[in-house]
Design a protein around this motif. Structure first.
Motif, PDB file in Angstrom:
ATOM      1  N   THR A   2     -64.128 -11.183  -8.014  1.00  9.92           N
ATOM      2  CA  THR A   2     -64.684 -11.849  -9.158  1.00  9.92           C
ATOM      3  C   THR A   2     -65.857 -11.644  -9.424  1.00  9.92           C
ATOM      4  O   THR A   2     -66.682 -11.008  -8.622  1.00  9.92           O
ATOM      5  N   SER A   3     -66.672 -12.193 -10.649  1.00 12.52           N
ATOM      6  CA  SER A   3     -67.949 -11.663 -11.081  1.00 12.52           C
ATOM      7  C   SER A   3     -69.034 -12.457 -10.179  1.00 12.52           C
ATOM      8  O   SER A   3     -69.936 -11.997  -9.808  1.00 12.52           O
ATOM      9  N   VAL A   4     -68.476 -13.541  -9.535  1.00  9.22           N
ATOM     10  CA  VAL A   4     -69.364 -14.494  -8.818  1.00  9.22           C
ATOM     11  C   VAL A   4     -69.439 -13.496  -7.362  1.00  9.22           C
ATOM     12  O   VAL A   4     -70.455 -13.547  -6.791  1.00  9.22           O
ATOM     13  N   GLU A   5     -68.226 -13.197  -6.939  1.00  8.47           N
ATOM     14  CA  GLU A   5     -68.119 -12.370  -5.752  1.00  8.47           C
ATOM     15  C   GLU A   5     -69.339 -11.152  -5.818  1.00  8.47           C
ATOM     16  O   GLU A   5     -69.746 -11.056  -4.567  1.00  8.47           O
ATOM     17  N   ARG A   6     -69.018 -10.569  -7.053  1.00  5.93           N
ATOM     18  CA  ARG A   6     -69.658  -9.430  -7.040  1.00  5.93           C
ATOM     19  C   ARG A   6     -71.363  -9.508  -7.231  1.00  5.93           C
ATOM     20  O   ARG A   6     -72.206  -8.853  -6.434  1.00  5.93           O
ATOM     21  N   ASN A   7     -71.676 -10.667  -7.786  1.00  7.15           N
ATOM     22  CA  ASN A   7     -72.989 -11.044  -7.753  1.00  7.15           C
ATOM     23  C   ASN A   7     -73.569 -11.381  -6.293  1.00  7.15           C
ATOM     24  O   ASN A   7     -74.797 -10.913  -5.926  1.00  7.15           O
ATOM     25  N   VAL A   8     -72.938 -11.791  -5.587  1.00  9.19           N
ATOM     26  CA  VAL A   8     -73.098 -12.408  -4.122  1.00  9.19           C
ATOM     27  C   VAL A   8     -73.457 -11.020  -3.322  1.00  9.19           C
ATOM     28  O   VAL A   8     -74.459 -10.802  -2.919  1.00  9.19           O
ATOM     29  N   HIS A   9     -72.709  -9.958  -3.649  1.00  7.98           N
ATOM     30  CA  HIS A   9     -72.571  -8.782  -2.651  1.00  7.98           C
ATOM     31  C   HIS A   9     -73.878  -8.209  -3.279  1.00  7.98           C
ATOM     32  O   HIS A   9     -74.444  -7.553  -2.424  1.00  7.98           O
ATOM     33  N   MET A  10     -74.038  -7.950  -4.504  1.00  7.94           N
ATOM     34  CA  MET A  10     -75.259  -7.358  -5.063  1.00  7.94           C
ATOM     35  C   MET A  10     -76.522  -8.172  -4.805  1.00  7.94           C
ATOM     36  O   MET A  10     -77.426  -7.352  -4.254  1.00  7.94           O
ATOM     37  N   GLU A  11     -76.816  -9.263  -4.701  1.00 15.82           N
ATOM     38  CA  GLU A  11     -77.980 -10.202  -3.903  1.00 15.82           C
ATOM     39  C   GLU A  11     -78.138  -9.541  -2.530  1.00 15.82           C
ATOM     40  O   GLU A  11     -79.202  -9.399  -2.150  1.00 15.82           O
ATOM     41  N   GLN A  31     -65.878  18.163 -17.306  1.00 16.67           N
ATOM     42  CA  GLN A  31     -66.544  16.995 -17.325  1.00 16.67           C
ATOM     43  C   GLN A  31     -67.902  17.259 -17.118  1.00 16.67           C
ATOM     44  O   GLN A  31     -68.469  18.203 -16.698  1.00 16.67           O
ATOM     45  N   HIS A  32     -68.970  16.599 -17.745  1.00 18.38           N
ATOM     46  CA  HIS A  32     -70.325  16.568 -17.440  1.00 18.38           C
ATOM     47  C   HIS A  32     -70.671  16.246 -15.873  1.00 18.38           C
ATOM     48  O   HIS A  32     -69.845  15.603 -15.413  1.00 18.38           O
ATOM     49  N   SER A  33     -71.777  16.944 -15.513  1.00 12.75           N
ATOM     50  CA  SER A  33     -71.996  16.690 -14.225  1.00 12.75           C
ATOM     51  C   SER A  33     -72.833  15.287 -13.859  1.00 12.75           C
ATOM     52  O   SER A  33     -73.343  15.309 -12.619  1.00 12.75           O
ATOM     53  N   PHE A  34     -73.043  14.444 -14.762  1.00 10.71           N
ATOM     54  CA  PHE A  34     -73.866  13.276 -14.642  1.00 10.71           C
ATOM     55  C   PHE A  34     -73.170  12.447 -15.290  1.00 10.71           C
ATOM     56  O   PHE A  34     -72.580  12.168 -16.481  1.00 10.71           O
ATOM     57  N   SER A  35     -72.758  11.008 -14.438  1.00 11.49           N
ATOM     58  CA  SER A  35     -71.969  10.100 -15.030  1.00 11.49           C
ATOM     59  C   SER A  35     -72.545   8.748 -14.928  1.00 11.49           C
ATOM     60  O   SER A  35     -73.115   8.309 -13.701  1.00 11.49           O
ATOM     61  N   VAL A  36     -72.638   7.649 -15.607  1.00  9.91           N
ATOM     62  CA  VAL A  36     -73.189   6.329 -15.293  1.00  9.91           C
ATOM     63  C   VAL A  36     -71.910   5.354 -15.630  1.00  9.91           C
ATOM     64  O   VAL A  36     -71.226   5.383 -16.644  1.00  9.91           O
ATOM     65  N   GLU A  37     -71.598   4.388 -14.564  1.00 11.58           N
ATOM     66  CA  GLU A  37     -70.548   3.515 -14.731  1.00 11.58           C
ATOM     67  C   GLU A  37     -71.042   2.230 -14.088  1.00 11.58           C
ATOM     68  O   GLU A  37     -71.867   2.104 -13.212  1.00 11.58           O
ATOM     69  N   THR A  38     -70.364   1.193 -14.354  1.00  7.01           N
ATOM     70  CA  THR A  38     -70.335  -0.003 -13.809  1.00  7.01           C
ATOM     71  C   THR A  38     -69.980   0.004 -12.483  1.00  7.01           C
ATOM     72  O   THR A  38     -68.927   0.305 -11.812  1.00  7.01           O
ATOM     73  N   VAL A  39     -70.887  -0.466 -11.228  1.00  9.69           N
ATOM     74  CA  VAL A  39     -70.579  -0.376  -9.843  1.00  9.69           C
ATOM     75  C   VAL A  39     -69.610  -1.658  -9.648  1.00  9.69           C
ATOM     76  O   VAL A  39     -70.025  -2.530 -10.019  1.00  9.69           O
ATOM     77  N   ASP A  40     -68.776  -1.142  -8.865  1.00 11.58           N
ATOM     78  CA  ASP A  40     -67.650  -2.114  -8.411  1.00 11.58           C
ATOM     79  C   ASP A  40     -68.011  -2.742  -7.146  1.00 11.58           C
ATOM     80  O   ASP A  40     -68.878  -2.223  -6.193  1.00 11.58           O
ATOM     81  N   THR A  41     -67.322  -4.084  -6.762  1.00  6.83           N
ATOM     82  CA  THR A  41     -67.612  -4.577  -5.534  1.00  6.83           C
ATOM     83  C   THR A  41     -67.661  -4.069  -4.271  1.00  6.83           C
ATOM     84  O   THR A  41     -68.489  -4.117  -3.409  1.00  6.83           O
ATOM     85  N   PRO A  42     -66.326  -3.148  -4.129  1.00  9.32           N
ATOM     86  CA  PRO A  42     -66.249  -2.385  -2.756  1.00  9.32           C
ATOM     87  C   PRO A  42     -67.334  -1.495  -2.448  1.00  9.32           C
ATOM     88  O   PRO A  42     -67.521  -1.428  -1.293  1.00  9.32           O
ATOM     89  N   LEU A  43     -67.683  -0.581  -3.628  1.00  8.91           N
ATOM     90  CA  LEU A  43     -68.709   0.278  -3.266  1.00  8.91           C
ATOM     91  C   LEU A  43     -70.234  -0.458  -3.128  1.00  8.91           C
ATOM     92  O   LEU A  43     -70.837  -0.013  -2.186  1.00  8.91           O
ATOM     93  N   ILE A  44     -70.340  -1.577  -3.508  1.00 11.36           N
ATOM     94  CA  ILE A  44     -71.666  -2.428  -3.348  1.00 11.36           C
ATOM     95  C   ILE A  44     -71.610  -2.676  -1.616  1.00 11.36           C
ATOM     96  O   ILE A  44     -72.325  -2.524  -1.075  1.00 11.36           O
ATOM     97  N   ASP A  45     -70.367  -3.027  -1.159  1.00 12.31           N
ATOM     98  CA  ASP A  45     -70.118  -3.722  -0.098  1.00 12.31           C
ATOM     99  C   ASP A  45     -70.299  -2.472   0.968  1.00 12.31           C
ATOM    100  O   ASP A  45     -70.848  -2.632   2.049  1.00 12.31           O
ATOM    101  N   ALA A  46     -69.682  -1.301   0.671  1.00 11.70           N
ATOM    102  CA  ALA A  46     -69.903  -0.051   1.696  1.00 11.70           C
ATOM    103  C   ALA A  46     -71.351   0.314   1.658  1.00 11.70           C
ATOM    104  O   ALA A  46     -71.909   0.505   2.864  1.00 11.70           O
TER     105      ALA A  46
END
Length: 302
Positions: A3-12, A132-147
């Motif tokens: 959830t967005s709450v869990e994502r925010n916790v991991h980001m903090e 594909q262009h060699s530079f991309s910007v995307e919203t980071v997901d929770t599993p990548l934050i956790d890793a």
């Protein structure tokens, strides 16, 4: 799915971990050579550098990245992937002492990326034929934050570094391949793809930028006609081959003048310029000032 709450916790958690290793403004290289932390207390002027193959996360603040004539706005909570070495101009847009700009970057080893792909089931990572262009910007997901968080926490256990770091690095690669950035990275790995061919030419240019450049020779390296090669090179890098070579030359000349006290005329010759006046014109066009004034200003800013 988190959830967005869990994502925010991991980001903090990640923000807190990175802040502990980047207490002062600047760029901080960790004992894991590929992992670095970046902190700025206020907006910055434009800087010129080379972005290498890697994945970064903007934790706080905002950054603007200019590649050729393309402008990318990178906000907190977003990740940035670079698949080919790119000359870029960037600056911090939002940062303050109360809420500094904060980012973490992990450079990726192409050999490890290929190894990860080779260990995955055949056909698990299909790639389209679209360039594909060699530079991309995307919203980071929770599993990548956790890793990323777990990779940083290993720094607190030095004896575990050689055992756990490669495992988590591979996990991050798997998550990038299967996440929003996946299509960009898979194009680099696809045998015979335009992205892979351009990557090979870019790698050659990095090591031979001093030499005169013939478009036909570069096109032959990529097994393309000159017109197709120019089109694909610009699509992947955001600039023409000549612009790419110029930026490599000028950035190296700037490095020589600033770090080794080499005077402008000699630096121009060392990076492949035959005309000092042409070097000065192109240097001023890229950096906004003549070589002498630029180096003087940079030293005064220290």
């Amino acid at each position: 799915m988190a959830t967005s709450v869990e994502r925010n916790v991991h980001m903090e958690q990640l923000i807190h971990a990175v802040s502990g290793f980047a207490e002062q403004s600047g760029d901080h290289i960790s004992v894991i050579p590929q992992l670095s932390f970046h902190r700025r207390m206020r907006p910055t002027d434009s800087t010129h550098c080379i972005y290498n193959l890697g994945i970064g996360i903007i934790l706080q603040g905002q950054k603007e990245v200019v590649i050729g004539d393309q402008v990318h706005q990178c906000f907190e909570g977003q990740s940035m992937l670079t698949t080919i070495d790119l000359p870029v101009t960037s600056h911090i847009v939002q940062a303050s002492p109360q809420k500094p700009f904060l980012a973490v970057l992990l450079l990726l080893d192409l050999q490890m990326v290929n190894q990860v792909v080779a260990e995955m089931p055949t056909g698990a990572l299909s790639a389209s034929d679209e360039i594909q262009h060699s530079f991309s910007v995307e919203t980071v997901d929770t599993p990548l934050i956790d890793a990323f968080f777990r990779l940083i926490k290993v720094l607190d256990e030095p004896q575990m570094l050689p055992h756990l770091v490669p495992l988590i690095q591979k996990e991050i690669i798997v998550r990038v391949l299967n996440g929003p950035h996946g299509t960009y990275l898979r194009q680099l790995l696809k045998s015979g793809s335009a992205n892979q061919k351009i990557h090979q030419v870019v790698n050659w240019l990095k090591h031979h930028y001093i030499q005169p450049m013939r478009m036909d020779d570069l096109a032959n390296q990529a097994f393309m006609s000159p017109s197709t090669f120019r089109q694909h090179f610009r699509a992947v890098t955001g600039m023409s081959p000549l612009q790419y070579q110029k930026q490599l030359r000028l950035q190296e000349a700037r490095h020589l003048m600033f770090n080794q006290n080499i005077e402008a005329g000699r630096a121009a010759g060392l990076v492949g310029y035959e005309s000092a006046s042409q070097f000065s014109r192109e240097y001023s066009r890229l950096f906004g000032e003549s070589p002498q004034r630029d180096i003087q200003r940079r030293r005064q800013d220290l």
